[in-house]
Design a protein around this motif. Structure first.
Motif, PDB file in Angstrom:
ATOM      1  N   LYS A  13      -4.648 201.788 -95.510  1.00 55.48           N
ATOM      2  CA  LYS A  13      -3.210 201.805 -95.799  1.00 55.48           C
ATOM      3  C   LYS A  13      -2.390 201.598 -94.527  1.00 55.48           C
ATOM      4  O   LYS A  13      -1.422 200.837 -94.514  1.00 55.48           O
ATOM      5  N   ILE A  14      -2.795 202.260 -93.451  1.00 47.58           N
ATOM      6  CA  ILE A  14      -2.080 202.088 -92.176  1.00 47.58           C
ATOM      7  C   ILE A  14      -2.200 200.647 -91.698  1.00 47.58           C
ATOM      8  O   ILE A  14      -1.225 200.043 -91.233  1.00 47.58           O
ATOM      9  N   SER A  15      -3.395 200.073 -91.819  1.00 48.90           N
ATOM     10  CA  SER A  15      -3.622 198.692 -91.379  1.00 48.90           C
ATOM     11  C   SER A  15      -2.763 197.711 -92.164  1.00 48.90           C
ATOM     12  O   SER A  15      -2.200 196.773 -91.589  1.00 48.90           O
ATOM     13  N   LEU A  16      -2.672 197.921 -93.459  1.00 46.47           N
ATOM     14  CA  LEU A  16      -1.849 197.043 -94.290  1.00 46.47           C
ATOM     15  C   LEU A  16      -0.373 197.165 -93.914  1.00 46.47           C
ATOM     16  O   LEU A  16       0.354 196.163 -93.875  1.00 46.47           O
ATOM     17  N   LEU A  17       0.080 198.385 -93.622  1.00 48.43           N
ATOM     18  CA  LEU A  17       1.472 198.573 -93.205  1.00 48.43           C
ATOM     19  C   LEU A  17       1.752 197.869 -91.881  1.00 48.43           C
ATOM     20  O   LEU A  17       2.799 197.246 -91.700  1.00 48.43           O
ATOM     21  N   LEU A  18       0.813 197.973 -90.932  1.00 47.74           N
ATOM     22  CA  LEU A  18       1.013 197.354 -89.617  1.00 47.74           C
ATOM     23  C   LEU A  18       1.064 195.828 -89.711  1.00 47.74           C
ATOM     24  O   LEU A  18       1.785 195.179 -88.941  1.00 47.74           O
ATOM     25  N   SER A  19       0.319 195.273 -90.631  1.00 55.00           N
ATOM     26  CA  SER A  19       0.278 193.810 -90.759  1.00 55.00           C
ATOM     27  C   SER A  19       1.215 193.293 -91.843  1.00 55.00           C
ATOM     28  O   SER A  19       1.244 192.086 -92.115  1.00 55.00           O
ATOM     29  N   ALA A  51      -1.773 187.305 -90.682  1.00 53.13           N
ATOM     30  CA  ALA A  51      -1.847 188.292 -91.766  1.00 53.13           C
ATOM     31  C   ALA A  51      -3.225 188.945 -91.772  1.00 53.13           C
ATOM     32  O   ALA A  51      -3.391 190.067 -92.259  1.00 53.13           O
ATOM     33  N   TRP A  52      -4.213 188.251 -91.223  1.00 52.18           N
ATOM     34  CA  TRP A  52      -5.572 188.793 -91.115  1.00 52.18           C
ATOM     35  C   TRP A  52      -5.649 190.000 -90.182  1.00 52.18           C
ATOM     36  O   TRP A  52      -6.684 190.661 -90.128  1.00 52.18           O
ATOM     37  N   THR A  53      -4.583 190.298 -89.457  1.00 49.08           N
ATOM     38  CA  THR A  53      -4.645 191.418 -88.506  1.00 49.08           C
ATOM     39  C   THR A  53      -4.992 192.737 -89.171  1.00 49.08           C
ATOM     40  O   THR A  53      -5.473 193.653 -88.497  1.00 49.08           O
ATOM     41  N   PHE A  54      -4.765 192.859 -90.484  1.00 48.76           N
ATOM     42  CA  PHE A  54      -5.096 194.139 -91.112  1.00 48.76           C
ATOM     43  C   PHE A  54      -6.597 194.435 -91.013  1.00 48.76           C
ATOM     44  O   PHE A  54      -7.002 195.591 -90.975  1.00 48.76           O
ATOM     45  N   VAL A  55      -7.408 193.402 -90.907  1.00 53.84           N
ATOM     46  CA  VAL A  55      -8.846 193.610 -90.702  1.00 53.84           C
ATOM     47  C   VAL A  55      -9.101 194.184 -89.309  1.00 53.84           C
ATOM     48  O   VAL A  55      -9.867 195.141 -89.137  1.00 53.84           O
ATOM     49  N   PHE A  56      -8.426 193.623 -88.297  1.00 50.59           N
ATOM     50  CA  PHE A  56      -8.618 194.084 -86.915  1.00 50.59           C
ATOM     51  C   PHE A  56      -8.160 195.535 -86.753  1.00 50.59           C
ATOM     52  O   PHE A  56      -8.841 196.349 -86.127  1.00 50.59           O
ATOM     53  N   TYR A  57      -6.987 195.839 -87.306  1.00 50.63           N
ATOM     54  CA  TYR A  57      -6.470 197.205 -87.207  1.00 50.63           C
ATOM     55  C   TYR A  57      -7.399 198.193 -87.922  1.00 50.63           C
ATOM     56  O   TYR A  57      -7.630 199.304 -87.432  1.00 50.63           O
TER      57      TYR A  57
END
Length: 410
Positions: A135-141, A342-348
């Protein structure tokens, strides 16, 4: 870790509002990038090449494999191409709303399925922690996810296919993994760099399955729909018009693309060494030298990524290898528009997961947190023209990549 009901309420309220607002903006933007996919479908359905571009013969609008036109054909629905009044008018469609919202729902499904797959690919170290990290990763990205959705792009679909391939690979379902991997390549060919990961981790066992996947996805299925001769013609056109100009070029001038929306390595290096306007570049060094610098940097980045993946045998930190190779698909292509981040949610998600594991050193946790923060800040500043010109997102991604390679290589 104790789950916070307040955080969950905030998260789902934000997601609901974001989805609704993005859905409304879609109709206002008119499916901007979906035009390209539907153009490919329309051209192919009329026995024409989708790689023709009457407004710029040197830059095809449709840059995907022929199978992409087959994949998007069900989304054409009521959309009909508007014949241009003048030779160089942009490609447009009428009655697009059904197509726009059908594709929008497909992208939302791709995000949801990708999230579920991530939780299986990288099992959490503590109960409830995986869902919270996600959830945090999705919010950040979220800004880039919404931008990707609002432009009716397709990189989220490519990500879903890739993550599905990785999960099937993890379960030793090689054939289905290869098929999903080839579907990802149909949507976004730079993901081909992942073949190195599959080969390294399977010790070569993946190769025959990959060949079978290529035959099915690129030849068998499209030929059944389009005809063998037409599909072969389109594959040749795809290679000659979109793949060869970069992969087999002898000088940087053959794949020059310095629009500020391009945040890949060729664009970042090019803007440093070939400043100037769209058609008036000032080459500080010869174009062939720029070409060699880009090739050498690309080769070094790929080599170090392979070494990191090979050395990283710990199950708990496999997310590092996924992220490292996914970053290559962002950094190395001739052109990669910034909302593909938008793929950054994977990295986070990977960074947050490692931050909660006791086996990861405090120094590595600090490095991952700092790199994540730098990338997040750079994405928040994407609207600043000067920072786009100096490719801030690329350099922040390169730093994040270097940190992940270092951690994975321990």
């Amino acid at each position: 870790m104790r789950r916070s009901p307040v955080f969950n309420i905030f998260f789902w309220m934000f997601i609901a509002v974001a989805v609704i607002v993005t859905g409304i903006s879609l109709s206002m933007r008119g499916g901007r990038d979906l035009n390209v996919g539907l153009y490919g479908v329309d051209q192919v359905s009329h026995g024409k090449s989708p790689y023709e571009n009457i407004s710029d013969a040197n830059r095809p609008l449709f840059r995907y494999a022929p199978g992409m036109a087959v994949l998007q054909a069900p989304f054409l629905l009521k959309s009909k191409k508007v014949e241009p009044l003048f030779y160089a008018d942009p490609i447009t469609f009428k009655d697009m709303l059904p197509s726009i919202y059908a594709w929008y729902l497909a992208e939302l499904a791709a995000i949801a399925l990708s999230a579920l797959i991530l939780l299986q690919l990288i099992p959490p170290s503590a109960k409830g922690e995986g869902a919270r990290n996600l959830k945090i990763s999705l919010l950040l990205s979220m800004p880039f996810l919404l931008y990707e959705l609002a432009n009716s792009q397709n990189k989220l679909v490519a990500l879903f296919f890739l993550l599905a391939a990785l999960l099937l690979f993890k379960k030793d379902r090689m054939f289905f993994s290869a098929v999903f991997f080839c579907l990802a390549l149909t949507v976004y060919s730079p993901l081909l760099v992942f073949i190195l990961y599959f080969i390294l981790k399977s010790k070569g066992r993946f190769i025959p399955w990959f060949i079978a996947g290529v035959f099915i996805v690129f030849f068998l299925v499209p030929s059944a729909v389009l005809g063998i001769g037409f599909n072969n013609y389109l594959l040749k056109e795809w290679f000659e018009r979109t793949i060869k100009p970069f992969s087999a070029a002898a000088s940087y001038v053959n794949y020059l693309d310095l629009r500020v929306s391009n945040q890949s390595l060729p664009g970042a290096v090019g803007r440093l060494l070939a400043p100037g306007g769209t058609e008036n570049f000032l080459y500080l060094i010869p174009p062939v030298s720029i070409h060699l610098i880009i090739r050498a940097c690309s080769a070094a980045i790929v080599l170090l990524s392979c070494i990191a993946a090979w050395k990283n045998s710990k199950e708990a930190s496999q997310g590092l290898a996924y992220s490292v190779f996914l970053m290559l698909a962002l950094m190395l292509p001739q052109y990669c528009i910034y909302y593909t981040w938008a793929w950054t949610f994977v990295f986070y998600f990977v960074a947050l997961d490692l931050n909660g594991r006791v086996e990861v050193s405090a120094a590595d946790k600090r490095s991952l947190l700092a790199a994540s923060s730098a990338l997040f800040i750079s994405t928040c500043l994407v609207g600043v023209p000067f920072l786009k010109n100096i490719s801030l997102i690329f350099w922040a991604t390169l730093i994040f990549w270097a940190v992940m390679v270092k951690v994975a290589s321990r």
